[in-house]
Design an enzyme around this catalytic site. Structure first.
Site, mmCIF file in Angstrom:
data_model
loop_
_atom_site.group_PDB
_atom_site.id
_atom_site.type_symbol
_atom_site.label_atom_id
_atom_site.label_comp_id
_atom_site.label_asym_id
_atom_site.label_seq_id
_atom_site.Cartn_x
_atom_site.Cartn_y
_atom_site.Cartn_z
ATOM 1 N NE ARG A 1 67.280 -29.001 -0.445
ATOM 2 C CZ ARG A 1 66.841 -28.121 1.025
ATOM 3 N NH1 ARG A 1 66.149 -27.633 -0.288
ATOM 4 N NH2 ARG A 1 67.164 -27.660 1.131
ATOM 5 C CB CYS B 1 63.322 -29.790 6.616
ATOM 6 S SG CYS B 1 62.934 -28.605 7.620
#
Length: 283
Positions: free
Chosen positions: A174, A233
């Site tokens: 990601r 995050c």
């Protein structure tokens, strides 16, 4: 105070009535952790609902609550600002770090995470209970430490500073942009100058890795005692695991970007996004 406490030490505190225990379980897939708490939890533990105890005004997922919301919620759990609080989750180490960070954001310093979480408690042979007992509410007085959080405009101004480092706790794919984001409406990639540090790299057997190993991991990312670390995050949950690990090694110059990629990666924002293979330890 160390970031973690083991099951034996927690049991001793519990037997002496010297601790308040909080179940901080949460799951990205929407698993009903409140229901699981009702089926089994550590005796006296209260459930901390990360979604409910948040600030919904921004439209972003589970942003940190206001001091007033936090004080009401934890006061209703029978917790005072002077109490020793221990947080755990059902996964071992996942969302408990976020609840730990939230307590610290509100100025609560006497707070730890149970090493290995609920699985470690059960493995040690200690009991769990079902249901939820009645708790007498108390007054809680927060002392917010706003230097432990950073918002998007301040972060944009700080990107690229030589004495700062943004660490991204999302999985490496990601971060690279080679895997899509689980939330709709988000671009793939990472902030310019940030470094990938998947939260899973800090964990072994449901707990933080030993301090020496953690120091080596952060050393490989050029984190020195003078470095101001900003953790990020997907939505501010696993970023707290990096903050927890840094606290465990004695590094306290840490700010958490609460909006994280749920904000920075939005398709309707002009925030810069990089797609590349810039994994842990790379320059």
């Amino acid at each position: 105070m160390t970031a973690q406490i083991d099951a034996d030490a927690l049991k001793a505190l519990l037997d002496r009535g010297e601790v308040k225990i909080v179940d901080g379980s949460w799951a990205l897939d929407g698993t009903d952790m409140a229901a699981l708490y009702g089926e089994s939890h550590i005796p006296t533990a209260q459930f901390f609902d990360i979604e409910a105890i948040s600030d919904p005004s921004s439209g972003l997922p589970h942003m940190a609550p206001t001091p007033e919301v936090f004080a009401k919620a934890v006061g209703d759990m029978g917790i005072r600002e002077t109490d020793h609080v221990v947080i755990y989750d059902r996964q071992g180490l996942f969302s408990a770090a976020r609840v730990w960070w939230t307590f610290r954001l509100m100025g609560h310093e006497k707070v730890q995470v149970l090493r290995g979480g609920l699985p470690a408690w059960i493995a040690a042979g200690y009991p769990v209970l079902a249901g939820a007992g009645w708790i007498k509410g108390v007054n809680y007085t927060p002392s917010p430490k706003l230097d432990r959080v950073i918002e998007i405009n301040t972060l944009r101004a700080h990107l690229g500073a030589s004495d700062e480092r943004v660490l991204d706790a999302r999985p490496g794919a990601r971060f690279d942009g080679s895997a899509p984001e689980p939330r709709a409406g988000l671009r793939s990639g990472h902030m310019p100058g940030s470094r990938s540090l998947p939260a899973t790299e800090l964990i072994r057997d449901g707990a933080l890795k030993p301090v020496d190993e953690l120091k080596n991991i952060f050393g490989a990312l050029h984190i020195t005692p003078k470095t101001q670390v900003i953790t990020s995050c997907g939505s501010g949950v696993t970023a707290a695991i990096i903050a927890l690990a840094l606290h465990e090694i004695g590094h306290h110059k840490v700010r958490l970007y609460d909006g994280s990629w749920a904000e920075w990666g939005r398709e309707d924002l002009d925030t810069p996004v990089v797609r590349s293979d810039q994994r842990m330890g790379g320059e």
